[in-house]
Structure formats: structure tokens, C-alpha cells
Design a protein around this motif. Structure first.
Motif, PDB file in Angstrom:
ATOM      1  N   LYS A 130       0.830  -1.204   0.000  1.00  0.00           N
ATOM      2  CA  LYS A 130       0.000   0.000   0.000  1.00  0.00           C
ATOM      3  C   LYS A 130       0.865   1.255   0.000  1.00  0.00           C
ATOM      4  O   LYS A 130       0.543   2.237  -0.671  1.00  0.00           O
ATOM      5  CB  LYS A 130      -0.933  -0.016   1.205  1.00  0.00           C
ATOM      6  N   ASN A 133       2.125   1.698  -3.484  1.00  0.00           N
ATOM      7  CA  ASN A 133       1.077   2.268  -4.333  1.00  0.00           C
ATOM      8  C   ASN A 133       0.991   3.778  -4.146  1.00  0.00           C
ATOM      9  O   ASN A 133       0.921   4.538  -5.124  1.00  0.00           O
ATOM     10  CB  ASN A 133      -0.253   1.598  -4.002  1.00  0.00           C
ATOM     11  N   TYR A 134       1.008   4.221  -2.889  1.00  0.00           N
ATOM     12  CA  TYR A 134       0.943   5.661  -2.604  1.00  0.00           C
ATOM     13  C   TYR A 134       2.187   6.376  -3.148  1.00  0.00           C
ATOM     14  O   TYR A 134       2.089   7.480  -3.702  1.00  0.00           O
ATOM     15  CB  TYR A 134       0.825   5.893  -1.099  1.00  0.00           C
ATOM     16  N   ILE A 162      -4.539  -4.950  -3.685  1.00  0.00           N
ATOM     17  CA  ILE A 162      -3.393  -4.074  -3.923  1.00  0.00           C
ATOM     18  C   ILE A 162      -2.442  -4.669  -4.950  1.00  0.00           C
ATOM     19  O   ILE A 162      -1.788  -3.932  -5.703  1.00  0.00           O
ATOM     20  CB  ILE A 162      -2.670  -3.741  -2.585  1.00  0.00           C
ATOM     21  N   ASN A 166      -1.372  -2.417  -8.192  1.00  0.00           N
ATOM     22  CA  ASN A 166       0.055  -2.198  -8.433  1.00  0.00           C
ATOM     23  C   ASN A 166       0.490  -2.819  -9.760  1.00  0.00           C
ATOM     24  O   ASN A 166       1.298  -2.239 -10.494  1.00  0.00           O
ATOM     25  CB  ASN A 166       0.891  -2.779  -7.283  1.00  0.00           C
ATOM     26  N   TYR A 178       1.204   4.272 -11.834  1.00  0.00           N
ATOM     27  CA  TYR A 178       0.036   4.282 -10.943  1.00  0.00           C
ATOM     28  C   TYR A 178      -1.238   4.130 -11.755  1.00  0.00           C
ATOM     29  O   TYR A 178      -1.413   4.800 -12.772  1.00  0.00           O
ATOM     30  CB  TYR A 178       0.004   5.594 -10.154  1.00  0.00           C
ATOM     31  N   HIS A 181      -5.854   3.008  -6.536  1.00  0.00           N
ATOM     32  CA  HIS A 181      -5.623   2.261  -5.297  1.00  0.00           C
ATOM     33  C   HIS A 181      -6.893   1.541  -4.828  1.00  0.00           C
ATOM     34  O   HIS A 181      -6.863   0.798  -3.859  1.00  0.00           O
ATOM     35  CB  HIS A 181      -5.136   3.202  -4.188  1.00  0.00           C
TER      36      HIS A 181
END
Length: 235
Positions: A130, A133-134, A162, A166, A178, A181
Motif C-alpha cells: 500500500k 502504491n501511494y 493491492i 500495483n 500508478y 488504489h
């Protein structure tokens, strides 16, 4: 470097570094920050003694070489140690209710990217995935176009929500890419790209029927929609 840490007192920059790590302190609200390879004021020890609070600013560069503040917070100093170019600070970070909570994983990712390291995101634990991802969102932003006219994507390694998002970012937009999410952000990006397309795009999802993840029920609806310029083929 992709990351820059500043510690300030009012308008003065006291410390600068590109390497920071936070450690929890057992049974206390306090945190320990270690900054390496620092540059700092000559009388920094006196400043730390005279002032109870300093202000942290952690900035990162994105792929467009634009700087953005990722984290900023006041820090109440309880103790400190300076060892050559390394600074240890013990105290309490005071983060505004509407600010981003400090995430050491994100910091670690940007420090690794600064060294041009590729992060094998599928092998990370869920929390780190996570954070990855951010980090990709901060680095790349939300895309508005595809790079190719067709995609063949093997989804057999997807084990969770996730993983799916991703993997989508990586397949469509390359390393640090990206593509959302959650199902809402995924659909928003897909709709935005569809509106900007000038030619038909074919996306093949291989082994999609074999995988299972929580958001799949929503992804099913999204990819089965009729798009003007995007066609999904599912196997």
C-alpha cells in the motif's frame, strides 16, 4: 536525490539531509528519528537545548522534477545526540489532524528510488504494498493516456486488491506507474483515458477468471462496460 528533509526553527534551516528513519519507543508516544549524512548549523547543539520545538519538512521530487511536501510536522525535543554527520532526535511528533501520517515505508521507497533501485512490489507485505502504491501516485500522478495500442496482461500473480492495482500501474505505465488504489480511482483513471483516446485500444486480461480478490466484483463491472475506445478481452 529524490527526497530532502529539513528541520527548521522559525525561518532558519537547522538541518538538511536525504536520509531519515523513524523508530517507535516502547510504551511511549515518543519517536526516535535518525538523520544521516546531515549538514547543519555550527551551533546546532545550543539550538536544540534552547528550543523545545522544531519543525520537520520532508519534500520529494516526482518524475517531472517537481517538488512537493509529503510530510510536515512540529516536533517536541526530549533528547538529542550528534555524532559527526548523524543526528539522533528523541521526542514527540505533533501532526495536524488533516495532514498525512508519517509512513517510513514511503520514505524508504523514495530513498531506494534515489539510488535507482527497482522494488519487487509483489514480494512486499500488504502494508508495504500500500505504501508502494501511494509512492507511485506521488511519483507519477494519475495518468491521462496509454503508451501503447494493445496490452496482454497475465494476472496469475494477483493475490489481493493491492496486487491488482500495483500490477496495473506497472503493466500500463512501467516502473513506478500508478493506476489507482481502489475500484473508484481505477475507474476514474480508465474513464479519463478513454475520453482522451483517438484510436482503439485492446486490453487482454489473461487468467483473469482464475484469480480471486475482494474488489474483483467491482472490477468485473468496470471492465465489462462499453467504452468508446477501449475493448477488454478476458480469458
Amino acid at each position: 536525490m529524490l527526497i530532502n528533509i529539513k528541520i527548521k526553527n522559525e525561518e532558519d534551516i537547522l538541518v538538511e539531509s536525504s536520509n531519515i528513519r523513524m523508530y517507535p519507543v516502547e510504551n511511549r508516544f515518543s519517536k526516535k528519528f535518525i538523520l544521516k549524512d546531515c549538514s547543519y548549523l555550527k551551533d546546532i547543539e545550543k539550538v536544540f537545548i534552547d528550543f523545545d520545538f522544531v519543525f520537520f519538512i520532508i519534500e520529494v521530487l516526482n518524475k517531472h522534477n517537481e517538488s512537493a511536501i509529503m510530510y510536515s510536522f512540529n516536533f517536541r525535543i526530549e533528547d538529542f545526540k550528534i555524532n559527526q554527520n548523524n543526528i539522533h532526535l528523541l521526542g514527540v511528533p505533533i501532526i495536524d489532524y488533516d495532514a498525512n501520517n508519517y509512513d517510513q515505508n514511503v520514505i524508504d521507497i523514495f530513498m531506494k528510488w534515489s539510488e535507482d533501485k527497482v522494488i519487487p512490489f509483489l514480494s512486499l507485505d500488504d502494508d508495504y504494498k500500500k505504501s508502494y502504491n501511494y509512492s507511485c501516485l506521488i511519483w507519477s500522478g494519475a495518468p491521462d493516456e496509454f503508451n501503447d495500442s494493445s496490452y496482454n496482461i497475465d494476472l496469475s500473480l494477483v493475490k489481493s486488491d493491492i496486487d491488482f492495482y500495483n500490477m496495473m500501474g506497472d503493466y500500463f505505465f512501467g516502473n513506478r506507474g500508478y493506476f489507482g488504489h481502489d475500484s473508484y480511482s481505477f475507474e476514474d483513471i480508465l474513464d479519463s483515458i478513454n475520453r482522451n483516446l483517438k484510436e482503439k485500444i485492446i486490453i487482454v486480461f489473461k487468467r483473469y477468471s482464475e484469480i480471486s480478490f475482494q474488489d474483483k466484483i467491482f472490477i468485473d463491472k468496470i471492465i465489462r462496460k462499453k467504452y468508446q475506445n477501449i475493448k477488454f478481452e478476458i480469458y
